[in-house]
Design an enzyme around this catalytic site. Structure first.
Site, mmCIF file in Angstrom:
data_model
loop_
_atom_site.group_PDB
_atom_site.id
_atom_site.type_symbol
_atom_site.label_atom_id
_atom_site.label_comp_id
_atom_site.label_asym_id
_atom_site.label_seq_id
_atom_site.Cartn_x
_atom_site.Cartn_y
_atom_site.Cartn_z
ATOM 1 N N LYS A 52 -63.591 -10.195 -96.918
ATOM 2 C CA LYS A 52 -63.070 -11.361 -97.052
ATOM 3 C C LYS A 52 -64.420 -12.237 -98.115
ATOM 4 C CE LYS A 52 -60.948 -11.303 -93.676
ATOM 5 N NZ LYS A 52 -60.233 -9.351 -93.047
HETATM 6 C C1 LIG Z 1 -59.804 -8.822 -92.771
HETATM 7 C C2 LIG Z 1 -59.349 -7.378 -93.381
HETATM 8 C C3 LIG Z 1 -58.104 -6.741 -93.804
HETATM 9 C C4 LIG Z 1 -56.427 -7.109 -94.063
HETATM 10 O O1 LIG Z 1 -56.416 -8.087 -94.849
HETATM 11 P P1 LIG Z 1 -54.862 -9.920 -94.970
HETATM 12 O O2 LIG Z 1 -55.525 -10.397 -95.545
HETATM 13 O O3 LIG Z 1 -55.852 -9.872 -93.034
HETATM 14 O O4 LIG Z 1 -54.575 -8.708 -94.205
HETATM 15 C C5 LIG Z 1 -58.443 -5.498 -94.140
HETATM 16 N N1 LIG Z 1 -59.135 -4.473 -93.652
HETATM 17 C C6 LIG Z 1 -60.622 -5.534 -93.555
HETATM 18 C C7 LIG Z 1 -61.756 -4.132 -93.826
HETATM 19 C C8 LIG Z 1 -60.855 -6.793 -93.033
HETATM 20 O O5 LIG Z 1 -61.621 -7.273 -93.165
#
Ligand SMILES: *Cc1c(COP(=O)(O)O)cnc(C)c1O
Length: 503
Positions: A113
């Site tokens: 993120k």
């Molecule tokens: C948010 C997240 C995901 C999923 O990503 P999306 O963009 O929502 O598909 C996968 N792994 C981790 C560690 C995340 O924080």
């Protein structure tokens, strides 16, 4: 750029990037998409010697139609050249066995993120300038763990913006809670909600749709906004690393420019993988996207049948950021593959809302499966994958990455497709140290708390704990507010009154 950004449901057209970034969601409930995406192109050969930041500027200049090159440069350098990331470049590619891991977790909060949330605050403040908005913006976020901390870190002490994060008091891990409670920044506030994640998320949605409350905030000079993954300002930064990883493979002699490759993406809200699809539309050579899910395998079923059905059990897994039944960004994929058919999309989304499921046309389904495959794994197979990769290659994966790795394993065995594959690695193994420890070494010895477990994992494996997570247990808690799920709006009033936002 005839129509700039448009809504997937047809209600809005000709929205500039800055307006879309501030608004987040379109007024008709749809998502903003770049209508011009099929008219722009990046040539891989032009990228070979670019730094991550230079590549980022190139990508952004194609999408941020009303930003000047200086503004784009400013945003990019604040995010990716200011020492927020552990290494010189924000991401790295590691070759392990017969595949490549694109590690996206070397940012300030150790999860992918960060790739978008380090730059979103700057995109947002610049957008406010472009739009001439004099108000303060207050970002409201409901989190099940990762997003909250990344948003807090990104927006901390950004002038003109405040950030409030609500999390379910007993619904996040010890590490995740501690990461949030120790967050510094005069403009930050973290609130533990007496309820589960759905209550928390619903509470935030109710606040956004409470017109009198929003008017009162407006009078106080505060505009409420959101930092969740439907905002195009979070999507665009994720296009960059797809190109970056491809160029790395070219430079390391693993592929030739133009060779198509596979990407395996651990998926929740479908944001990360959609950014990859957008990259492919503007020139990234891709053979196949492999969409990896955990026991919440709604997307696997969709890619198998063309039916998206959320009437099913919800499972709590050790990859909680993928415990999700509504993958919002799938709407953007279907919009594009249907040739921007907004009425059709609006109909599907209404069906999802009212009946909990929809079925795409066979034509649309065919287009989808031309480029995407889906797969899922059980908790047991995920744990085994973590153990196996460590035992064989001394490579530590967090559970989300392990889901992708295991899905790829199965995909490759079943299809025999040996196209070079990049697995997107979305979190530090230490962010989910408890599960990683258990998967490799068995039950946690009695008396060890979650922080002891991290230290023990580091001792046993020799893989260092990332800096943002070391000494986390020694840092003081700076946030102590909790509230009932019906009182979430009042917390905002308190925060605004205490002039934390209007610093
Ligand atoms: C948010 C997240 C995901 C999923 O990503 P999306 O963009 O929502 O598909 C996968 N792994 C981790 C560690 C995340 O924080």
């Amino acid at each position: 750029m005839k129509e700039k950004y448009i809504s997937t449901r047809g209600g809005q057209k000709n929205i500039s990037a800055s307006a879309g970034i501030i608004a987040g969601l379109a007024t008709d409930g749809g998502l903003y998409v770049p209508s011009f995406i099929h008219d722009i192109h990046i040539n891989i050969n032009d990228l070979i010697n670019l730094t991550y930041s230079a590549l980022a500027e190139k990508v952004f200049s194609l999408f941020l139609d009303d930003f000047t090159p200086e503004q784009i440069h400013h945003c990019v350098s604040q995010a990716y050249d200011s020492g927020l990331f552990e290494m010189d470049e924000p991401v790295c590619v590691k070759e392990v066995s017969d595949r490549f891991f694109l590690e996206l977790y070397h940012g300030p909060t150790c999860a992918f993120k960060d790739m978008a949330l380090t730059i979103l605050p700057h995109l947002m403040t610049t957008s406010m300038k472009i739009q001439g908005i004099k108000k303060q913006i207050l970002i409201l976020t409901a989190t099940s763990g990762d997003t909250g901390k990344a948003a807090l870190a990104g927006f901390s002490d950004v002038p003109g913006i405040g950030i409030m994060v609500y999390y379910p008091k007993n619904g996040v891990s010890t590490i995740q809670e501690k990461q949030m409670l120790t967050q510094t920044g005069r403009n930050t506030r973290v609130i533990g909600v007496d309820g589960n994640f759905d209550d928390t998320q619903n509470g935030v949605k109710l606040i956004f749709s409470d017109t009198p409350f929003n008017q009162a905030m407006d009078q106080a000079g505060v505009l409420l906004s959101s930092a969740n993954s439907i905002n195009i300002g979070r999507l665009l930064p994720q296009i960059i690393y797809y190109f970056f990883s491809y160029v790395k493979l070219v430079k390391n002699g693993k592929i030739h420019p133009g060779d198509p490759i596979n990407f395996v993406v651990p998926t929740g809200n479908f944001g990360n993988i959609l950014a990859g699809y957008y990259a492919s539309l503007i020139g990234l050579p891709v053979n196949r996207f492999i969409c990896a899910s955990n026991a919440n395998n709604i997307l696997t079923d969709f890619f198998k049948t063309g039916c998206y059905d959320r009437n099913r059990n919800f499972y709590k897994t050790m990859s909680p950021s993928m415990d999700i039944l509504i993958s919002s960004n799938l709407e953007r994929l279907l919009f594009d593959l249907s040739g921007n058919n907004a009425p059709a999309l609006a109909k599907l989304m209404t069906q999802l809302q009212n009946r909990g499921h929809y079925h795409v046309s066979s034509e649309l389904f065919k287009k989808t499966t031309n480029l995407f495959s889906g797969g899922f794994t059980s908790e047991k197979a995920t744990a085994e994958s973590i153990k196996e990769m460590y035992a064989q290659f001394h490579y530590l994966m967090d559970p989300h990455t392990a889901v992708a790795n295991q899905v790829y394993e199965t995909y490759r065995r079943q299809t025999g497709d040996s196209t070079p594959a990049v697995i997107l690695s979305t979190a530090s193994p230490y962010k989910f140290g408890h599960s990683v420890y258990q998967s490799i070494f068995g039950p946690i010895p009695e008396g060890l708390n979650d922080f002891d477990v991290l230290k023990s994992l580091a001792d046993k494996t020799g893989v260092p704990i990332p800096k943002p997570l070391t000494n986390l247990d020694k840092k003081p808690d700076l946030h102590h507010t909790t509230c009932h799920k019906d009182q979430m709006a009042e917390c905002i009033s308190d925060f605004v009154r205490e002039a934390k936002v209007n610093q």
